[in-house]
Design a protein around this motif. Structure first.
Motif, PDB file in Angstrom:
ATOM      1  N   ASN A  75      -9.761   2.430  -3.501  1.00  0.00           N
ATOM      2  CA  ASN A  75     -10.235   2.815  -2.169  1.00  0.00           C
ATOM      3  C   ASN A  75     -11.748   2.956  -2.225  1.00  0.00           C
ATOM      4  OD1 ASN A  75     -11.020   4.747   0.077  1.00  0.00           O
ATOM      5  ND2 ASN A  75      -8.849   4.427   0.545  1.00  0.00           N
ATOM      6  N   THR A 106      -8.945   0.998   2.077  1.00  0.00           N
ATOM      7  CA  THR A 106      -8.068   0.527   1.010  1.00  0.00           C
ATOM      8  C   THR A 106      -8.403  -0.924   0.674  1.00  0.00           C
ATOM      9  OG1 THR A 106      -6.317   1.974   1.820  1.00  0.00           O
ATOM     10  CG2 THR A 106      -5.684   0.247   0.287  1.00  0.00           C
ATOM     11  N   CYS A 107      -8.596  -1.197  -0.613  1.00  0.00           N
ATOM     12  CA  CYS A 107      -9.056  -2.519  -1.049  1.00  0.00           C
ATOM     13  C   CYS A 107      -7.887  -3.498  -1.145  1.00  0.00           C
ATOM     14  CB  CYS A 107      -9.785  -2.400  -2.378  1.00  0.00           C
ATOM     15  SG  CYS A 107     -11.275  -1.400  -2.297  1.00  0.00           S
ATOM     16  N   SER A 130     -11.967  -6.387   5.044  1.00  0.00           N
ATOM     17  CA  SER A 130     -11.778  -5.801   3.719  1.00  0.00           C
ATOM     18  C   SER A 130     -11.935  -6.814   2.592  1.00  0.00           C
ATOM     19  CB  SER A 130     -10.382  -5.166   3.628  1.00  0.00           C
ATOM     20  OG  SER A 130      -9.378  -6.145   3.896  1.00  0.00           O
ATOM     21  N   VAL A 177       0.832  -1.203   0.000  1.00  0.00           N
ATOM     22  CA  VAL A 177       0.000   0.000   0.000  1.00  0.00           C
ATOM     23  C   VAL A 177       0.871   1.259   0.000  1.00  0.00           C
ATOM     24  CG1 VAL A 177      -1.689   1.321   1.326  1.00  0.00           C
ATOM     25  CG2 VAL A 177      -1.957  -1.147   1.081  1.00  0.00           C
TER      26      VAL A 177
END
Length: 384
Positions: A89, A94-95, A124, A81
């Protein structure tokens, strides 16, 4: 001049027992073809829908194509990241999905079970695995799991044993099933998901198997691949998820080739069985065929009539098998090394199955009919 169409139809009704046995034999052969082709189509479809073109998988370069053997540092997600700009995002998150994935022995409450696929994930994960949908229950909390809709097939268990509220055991711990999920027919549907931290504690591991990242629109996986190649100290490999499952397609190519070979063998066996039965059927009609020639019908017309009878029987058997396949086999779960998938009786399977059935009708009737019509009319009229 051809024989009337009704003549061949009436001949089938005149011998109900022989007709019924031939119909059952032809339907059985076509059913086997449907099963094998449905297996091939189901495997191909499962691998085809499993990949997301916007998702990149990062895992150990030493594990080759087997992610279960991958081991990467727990700090890898934060490092990726911080180093890459193309990660999507959504909703302020954050994906990136850090995951621990392995096969382990799973035991259900009714005492059944087998080798299952367990994936430890974080909240996530649904942002990255966009095909996953919770269809029953809730997202797992500490000590809980959610199971895919095909996990029962993978474990050889029952729907009741894996229903919400039941308990399963793996890695020396008991886990409560909090929900069930579907993933559009992808490979995830045969898995069991739990919280990543829980799974790491149960397996006494602090590492990860892989990191899945959803890229924002307009970004390419090439940037991630370049980063992994430059940072040789991390020993990472990046691959687009669709490319990963494409390599699995190639990995299972020998299985698919073998399955198509089985289709050919089953079809050949069906043709020989049809030949045997049609020889028996024609042998008892020698005088009838000779009489038709004596009253003026040409051999070609009689041959077409005999082929008509075979094709009618084969078409009926194909329709019967197709109806059974669509109502009973289509969607049936099958256990496989990669997990589980469903038999797929689609238009291609129907076309191949019915095509094989009609081929059996023609090729099964042709040789015995030609042999019977080659005999002299006078000799045939005297036969018993």
């Amino acid at each position: 001049m051809l024989l009337p169409w009704e003549y061949g139809v009436r001949n089938l009704a005149r011998r109900p027992l022989r007709t019924a046995l031939t119909l059952v034999a032809l339907a059985t052969v076509v059913m086997l073809v449907f099963v094998v082709v449905g297996f091939i189509r189901g495997l191909e479809q499962s691998l085809a829908v499993s990949g997301d073109p916007d998702v990149v998988l990062v895992y150990s370069v030493n594990s080759e194509e087997n992610i279960e053997n991958s081991s990467i540092a727990a700090r890898t997600p934060s490092l990726l990241v911080a180093s890459l700009d193309g990660v999507a995002n959504r909703f302020g998150v954050t994906c990136v999905s850090p995951e621990l994935y392995l096969g382990t022995r799973v035991k259900t409450a009714d005492g059944s079970g087998g080798l299952g696929l367990v994936r430890g994930v974080k909240l996530s994960a649904p942002l990255v695995r966009r095909s996953v949908q919770l269809i029953q229950g809730d997202w797992p909390e500490e000590g809980e799991v959610i199971v895919g809709r095909l996990a029962t097939a993978k474990l050889g268990s029952t729907e009741t044993a894996l229903s919400v509220g039941e308990t399963i055991e793996f890695e020396g711990r008991s886990w409560v099933i909090s929900g069930r999920f579907a993933a559009g027919g992808s490979a995830y549907e045969s898995e069991i998901w739990c919280q990543l931290e829980d799974f790491q504690i149960a397996t006494k591991r602090q590492d990860l198997s892989l990191v899945a990242m959803l890229l924002s629109p307009g970004n390419s996986a090439a940037e991630v691949e370049l980063f992994c190649k430059e940072r040789t100290d991390l020993e990472l490999r990046a691959i687009r998820e669709t490319d990963y499952y494409a390599t699995l397609q190639q990995h299972y190519k020998p299985v698919r080739v073998l399955a198509w070979f089985v289709v050919v063998l089953v079809s050949a066996a069906g043709i020989f069985a049809g030949l045997n039965m049609m020889y028996g059927a024609v042998a008892g009609r020698v005088r009838e065929l000779a009489t038709l020639q004596a009253i003026g019908f040409r051999r070609r017309a009689i041959l077409i009539s005999l082929i008509q009878e075979g094709v009618l029987l084969a078409a009926a058997g194909s329709l019967l098998s197709g109806a059974i396949a669509l109502t009973m086999l289509n969607g049936m779960a099958v256990r496989f090394t990669m997990g589980a998938f469903t038999l797929r009786i689609d238009s291609v399977a129907i076309l191949i199955g019915c095509g094989v059935g009609l081929m059996l009708g023609v090729l099964g009737a042709l040789p015995p009919a030609i042999k019977a019509l080659k005999a002299e009319v006078a000799t045939s009229l005297k036969s018993i």
